[in-house]
Design a protein around this motif. Structure first.
Motif, PDB file in Angstrom:
ATOM      1  N   THR A 189       0.839  -1.200   0.000  1.00 55.04           N
ATOM      2  CA  THR A 189       0.000   0.000   0.000  1.00 55.04           C
ATOM      3  C   THR A 189       0.875   1.251   0.000  1.00 55.04           C
ATOM      4  OG1 THR A 189      -1.670  -1.220   1.259  1.00 55.04           O
ATOM      5  CG2 THR A 189      -1.891   1.175   1.188  1.00 55.04           C
ATOM      6  N   LEU A 219       0.274   2.569   6.444  1.00 60.57           N
ATOM      7  CA  LEU A 219      -0.846   2.456   7.376  1.00 60.57           C
ATOM      8  C   LEU A 219      -0.512   1.521   8.527  1.00 60.57           C
ATOM      9  CD1 LEU A 219      -3.797   2.229   4.808  1.00 60.57           C
ATOM     10  CD2 LEU A 219      -3.254   4.164   6.286  1.00 60.57           C
ATOM     11  N   PHE A 240      -8.399   8.331   6.309  1.00 62.55           N
ATOM     12  CA  PHE A 240      -8.701   8.314   4.882  1.00 62.55           C
ATOM     13  C   PHE A 240      -9.083   9.708   4.394  1.00 62.55           C
ATOM     14  CE2 PHE A 240     -10.027   3.781   5.794  1.00 62.55           C
ATOM     15  CZ  PHE A 240      -9.004   3.198   5.074  1.00 62.55           C
ATOM     16  N   THR A 241      -8.728  10.004   3.152  1.00 62.85           N
ATOM     17  CA  THR A 241      -9.218  11.218   2.510  1.00 62.85           C
ATOM     18  C   THR A 241     -10.647  10.973   2.023  1.00 62.85           C
ATOM     19  OG1 THR A 241      -8.420  10.561   0.332  1.00 62.85           O
ATOM     20  CG2 THR A 241      -6.891  11.802   1.734  1.00 62.85           C
ATOM     21  N   GLU A 297     -10.710   8.731  -0.990  1.00 64.20           N
ATOM     22  CA  GLU A 297     -10.536   7.302  -0.689  1.00 64.20           C
ATOM     23  C   GLU A 297     -11.830   6.698  -0.157  1.00 64.20           C
ATOM     24  OE1 GLU A 297      -5.758   7.708   0.429  1.00 64.20           O
ATOM     25  OE2 GLU A 297      -7.279   7.686   2.007  1.00 64.20           O
ATOM     26  N   ILE A 298     -12.529   7.448   0.688  1.00 62.49           N
ATOM     27  CA  ILE A 298     -13.820   6.975   1.200  1.00 62.49           C
ATOM     28  C   ILE A 298     -14.811   6.832   0.052  1.00 62.49           C
ATOM     29  CG2 ILE A 298     -15.780   7.585   2.685  1.00 62.49           C
ATOM     30  CD1 ILE A 298     -13.801   9.048   4.506  1.00 62.49           C
ATOM     31  N   GLY A 349     -14.428   7.906   7.798  1.00 62.28           N
ATOM     32  CA  GLY A 349     -13.683   6.741   7.366  1.00 62.28           C
ATOM     33  C   GLY A 349     -13.248   5.771   8.453  1.00 62.28           C
ATOM     34  N   ILE A 400      -8.914  -1.365   0.232  1.00 59.41           N
ATOM     35  CA  ILE A 400      -8.242  -0.203   0.822  1.00 59.41           C
ATOM     36  C   ILE A 400      -6.993   0.135   0.015  1.00 59.41           C
ATOM     37  CG2 ILE A 400      -6.935   0.610   2.826  1.00 59.41           C
ATOM     38  CD1 ILE A 400      -8.888  -0.945   4.590  1.00 59.41           C
ATOM     39  N   VAL A 455      -6.288   3.740  -1.895  1.00 62.62           N
ATOM     40  CA  VAL A 455      -5.122   4.575  -1.622  1.00 62.62           C
ATOM     41  C   VAL A 455      -4.316   4.787  -2.899  1.00 62.62           C
ATOM     42  CG1 VAL A 455      -2.950   4.727  -0.341  1.00 62.62           C
ATOM     43  CG2 VAL A 455      -5.019   3.892   0.796  1.00 62.62           C
TER      44      VAL A 455
END
Length: 449
Positions: A357, A361, A376-377, A380-381, A396, A415, A419
């Motif tokens: 990733t 994270l 999360f931004t 991303e959500i 998020g 996820i 990302v």
């Protein structure tokens, strides 16, 4: 001057509530609605508030079921009203649970609790009390400090009580993905004396990260020197670390440092009594005389608010806390729940590392409690929702109990994709950081309720 019949008729046709403003739906309600309307057979909602077992069903502790069956067969069980302050046995047990049975405040008879319908009710009642009486001792407008980011009900409760100077202290450092302890301490240093500081423990919402015992001692030292008033908010004692004593350390340390304090406590998650609304408001005063006065005012407030608290959930809690065999079984369940949450975090973190990733994270494996906060931004959500039908809370968060051995690899892949997709457009991703990572104006907080 005579009023025309037309004006009278127009006024009469209006509702007396016609100027009532319309508040927008909370972001999490919108998230729930989006999940409900999603027609994909693969849809998942990972933002629920309950603890789920490995099979994906809301889990009920075996010890809670035992007490429920016992209640049904009690021939002498009475359904009369409780005292306005709740069951005395429950109040004593709730006080001992958070402070420790040997607490100096209990020994000196300057600590007590009242039974309330959930921790938010305790928060609301305490805010009302503090606005009326704390400010008499300190007649200038009292400042309230709430963490940034924060649980939106904190701001709502104090604003609703009439506090006008509500500020935020820096809690989470998004750039370094860790607690902003230096900034937090500096905010406390800059706070006006006798400010009220809301402290969310076991575990902080939404960051899922709490200070270490050493850091709590630093915080207490600054607050003591600045005469700041601690208001603790505890949603799931025991579920953060699996150890009740460890999770309660912050409150107990402040008591040993001779602070007066309030503590709102919920029993929903750590007993699985989500729809019973069981909570307590614990207060520690300087002396017994002050304790009696506080209790009298809270009794009057409870009488005018809900009259009498509900019985069943509180009866289950006090039965378990006061029965050694039940208490041991409950502690065992708490440890197993916390252990599973920790293990799932580690597995998810390792899976994301294996997938490569782009955004690190691995810090989520150090988080605690029911949720994971991956920062999360918004993009991303949105990717997870639109492209993979995985619905999260508005900022998020992921309820880790909803991740199990069957769906963990899939969730990790999604996820990773989200990302990576955001990384292809870094400018837009940076521009859409979750809104709750900044201090929210009161008007926006009100719209979230």
């Amino acid at each position: 001057m005579e009023t025309s019949p037309q004006c009278v008729n127009n006024t009469a046709s209006l509702s007396v509530f016609h100027e009532t403003p319309l508040l927008s739906l909370s972001q999490d309600k919108i998230s729930n609605d989006a999940h409900d309307k999603d027609t994909s057979p693969d849809k998942m909602y990972l933002g629920a508030r309950e603890y789920y077992a490995e099979d994906g069903q809301v889990w009920t502790m075996s010890v809670v079921r035992k007490v429920q069956r016992q209640m049904l067969t009690e021939p002498t069980r009475c359904l009369e009203y409780l005292s306005v302050l709740g069951q005395p046995e429950f109040n004593r047990a709730a006080t001992a649970l958070i402070l420790g049975r040997e607490s100096i405040a209990i020994v000196e008879n300057r600590a007590d609790s009242i039974q309330v319908p959930g921790a938010d009710a305790a928060l609301f009642m305490a805010a009302q009390f503090l606005k009326q009486w704390f400010t008499i001792t300190h007649p200038r407008p009292t400042t309230v400090y709430i963490s940034e980011p924060c649980w939106e009900s904190h701001t709502f409760a104090f604003h609703g009580a009439g506090f006008t100077d509500i500020r935020h202290y820096q809690y989470w450092d998004s750039e370094r993905a860790r607690l902003a302890i230096p900034q937090w301490l500096q905010d406390m240093e800059n706070a006006p004396e006798h400010s009220i500081i809301v402290l969310h423990i076991a575990a902080h919402w939404p960051s899922a990260t709490d200070p270490t015992p050493a850091e709590w001692k630093e915080i207490a030292e600054v607050m003591k020197r600045k005469n700041l008033f601690p208001f603790f908010f505890v949603t799931s004692l025991g579920l953060a670390s699996g150890d009740l004593h460890k999770d309660a350390f912050p409150v107990r340390h402040f008591v040993t440092e001779r602070f007066e304090l309030f503590c709102a406590q919920s029993f929903s998650k750590n007993f699985g009594l989500y729809n019973q609304r069981v909570g307590s408001l614990t207060f520690v005063s300087r002396d017994n005389q002050s304790l009696v006065r506080i209790r009298s005012q809270l009794a009057a407030a409870a009488m005018s608010t809900w009259g009498n608290p509900p019985n069943m959930g509180a009866h289950i809690v006090v039965t378990i806390l006061n029965n050694p065999a039940f208490f041991t079984e409950w502690q065992h369940s708490i440890r197993n729940m916390a252990r599973r949450l920790m293990l799932t975090r580690e597995k998810l973190s390792e899976e994301l590392r294996t997938l490569g990733t782009p955004r690190p994270l691995n810090y989520i494996s150090r988080q605690i409690g029911l949720y994971v906060f991956a920062d999360f931004t918004d993009s991303e959500i949105e990717y997870l929702k639109k492209r993979r039908h995985i619905h999260l809370t508005s900022i998020g968060q992921i309820n880790m109990s909803l991740i199990n051995n069957q769906n963990l690899p899939y969730v990790a892949r999604c996820i990773n994709e989200a990302v990576q997709a955001a990384g292809e457009h870094p400018a837009s991703a940076q521009a859409t950081q979750p809104s709750l990572l900044a201090a929210l104006p009161v008007s926006q907080i009100l719209s979230l309720q």
